[in-house]
Enzyme design. Sequence first.
Site, PDB file in Angstrom:
ATOM      1  N   ARG A   1      13.631  27.900  60.602  1.00  0.00           N
ATOM      2  CA  ARG A   1      13.006  29.214  60.440  1.00  0.00           C
ATOM      3  C   ARG A   1      13.250  30.019  61.716  1.00  0.00           C
ATOM      4  O   ARG A   1      13.257  29.472  62.811  1.00  0.00           O
ATOM      5  CB  ARG A   1      11.513  29.017  60.205  1.00  0.00           C
ATOM      6  CG  ARG A   1      10.702  30.242  59.957  1.00  0.00           C
ATOM      7  CD  ARG A   1       9.261  29.886  59.587  1.00  0.00           C
ATOM      8  NE  ARG A   1       9.232  29.279  58.264  1.00  0.00           N
ATOM      9  CZ  ARG A   1       8.520  28.183  57.959  1.00  0.00           C
ATOM     10  NH1 ARG A   1       7.791  27.580  58.861  1.00  0.00           N
ATOM     11  NH2 ARG A   1       8.555  27.694  56.741  1.00  0.00           N
TER      12      ARG A   1
ATOM     13  N   ASP B   1       0.861  18.167  55.680  1.00  0.00           N
ATOM     14  CA  ASP B   1       2.269  17.778  55.561  1.00  0.00           C
ATOM     15  C   ASP B   1       2.594  16.337  55.970  1.00  0.00           C
ATOM     16  O   ASP B   1       3.696  16.046  56.437  1.00  0.00           O
ATOM     17  CB  ASP B   1       3.179  18.767  56.306  1.00  0.00           C
ATOM     18  CG  ASP B   1       3.048  20.177  55.755  1.00  0.00           C
ATOM     19  OD1 ASP B   1       2.799  20.312  54.542  1.00  0.00           O
ATOM     20  OD2 ASP B   1       3.193  21.136  56.525  1.00  0.00           O
TER      21      ASP B   1
END
Length: 175
Positions: free
Chosen positions: A24, A121
Amino acid sequence: MTSFPSIDSSIPVHSYKHNGKIHRVWNNVRVMDVSKNVIITASNKTLVIESDGRVWKTTEPAISYFFSDLWFNVIAILRADGVHFYCNLSSPCLFDEGALKYIDYDLDLKVFPNYRYKVLDEYEFNKHRHEMNYPQDIQEIVREQMRNLINMVQKKEGPFKPGFAKYWYDLYRRT
């Protein structure tokens, strides 16, 4: 860090995965402060580019804390109901070729304005540690740093100190 960005400069932030692929990119964040071990940035309505090509803009102001000696970074998101924190377990950051860079190790910690928190996560971390062959020492560092991060939250230290994010955001708005 071997080199540092200039205060008040706008720089990109690059997040990578362990396999070296870009994850990202935050297009431009403003550097608010630089010290030996910490870079503080501010952003609002920042363009973000995902590895799959998707592009979006952040919707809320954020103050980010990037450490060169700790395996996590902290994003303080300023909302009407208080400061929310999103913490990425990651390699220590470095400033290289005009960008702030780190490796994202999947595990995240979400901290609410009342300082309750949630680990996120775990599945992604377990999947990627096998797929990308995270070395055992890195897995242990990430787990240890999660404990250190939670301890910092519980003690309200560093970026979690009440009023700290608001101070930097007010400074960002004035400049």
